[in-house]
Design an enzyme around this catalytic site. Sequence first.
Site, short mmCIF file in Angstrom:
data_model
loop_
_atom_site.label_atom_id
_atom_site.label_comp_id
_atom_site.label_asym_id
_atom_site.label_seq_id
_atom_site.Cartn_x
_atom_site.Cartn_y
_atom_site.Cartn_z
CG HIS A 106 -6.18 66.19 32.95
ND1 HIS A 106 -5.99 67.47 33.18
CD2 HIS A 106 -7.26 65.29 33.59
CE1 HIS A 106 -6.23 67.95 34.47
NE2 HIS A 106 -7.75 67.13 33.72
CB CYS A 107 -1.62 64.71 27.96
SG CYS A 107 -0.90 66.85 27.91
CB THR A 108 -4.39 61.54 29.56
OG1 THR A 108 -5.43 61.98 30.25
CG2 THR A 108 -3.48 60.96 30.29
#
Length: 288
Positions: free
Chosen positions: A245-247
């Site tokens: 999740h781009c995290t």
Amino acid sequence: MSTIRTLFHGSCCVRGQGAKLRVIPMDENGVLQIGELDTLFNERTKVVSVNHVSNALGVVNPVEEIIAKARKNTSAYIVIDGAQAAPHFTLDVQKLDCDFYVFSGHKMYAPMGTGILYGKQQILESLPPFHGGGEMIATCSFERTTYAGLPFKYEAGTPNVGGNIALGAAIDFIEQVGQENIQQHENALLEYAQRKLLELDYIKVYAEKAVRTGVVSFNLEGVGISSDVGMILDKMGVAVRTGHHCTQPIMSFFNIAGTVRASFAVYNTFEEIDLLVEGVKKAHRMLA
Ligand SMILES: *Cc1c(COP(=O)(O)O)cnc(C)c1O
């Protein structure tokens, strides 16, 4: 502006600006440790940036307190990323007293390529434009260029007219249904999904005990690859997002590669959550 734009998409993207990142720590529940904030600010702090709601965990961050502490300790610009907040609850940017608040159209029923930047007028007037193009100059000669007033200074190039009309329609739709009603429905779905998932003894829900909205992020014990679960759900017509999740820093914190993330919107139903849970059971039978 480019510094701010670069900064707030997260720790991985600060390049060439000489900026040093100081990160607000998070606990096992996905809650930001704002008791530590006073030790993070100093007189050289330029930007304080935080997302209002975590896209990976759904945790609602205490932005009011963060903004108050930042105001007390620094003269930094305060930038709030509200991409996951604007679709789910009512906002009052003036009451929040942030300098900038940004969110995306495509997370709130509008087309991709649309979004909103709120900024305090005085700051927007003092900052240089971050890119050039049509319609953003007042006067131009070979000796000197002056820029147009707000908002045109920041709207270089031919705008996405159709997209922005649709964004307006999406906001009308949200106001028609009522943000409170949407929030109530989504929170009921979230609560139901979490309860149903946790009835399965092999499910770990991340940030289970934190105040959340919009998403439930989870993994199946014994299933290491979240996208395998996503594929099985997809075959049943259940769309979830899987992966980091781009995290990635959050994934590293929990020592995992990714999560399965189900998200809720006004059009989702309790029956759909039952189907999600059926799919998760099937995935567990097939993969664990
Ligand atoms: C989706 C998202 C973004 C990126 O927005 P785009 O308009 O898709 O580029 C940034 N921050 C958060 C919290 C998001 O959920």
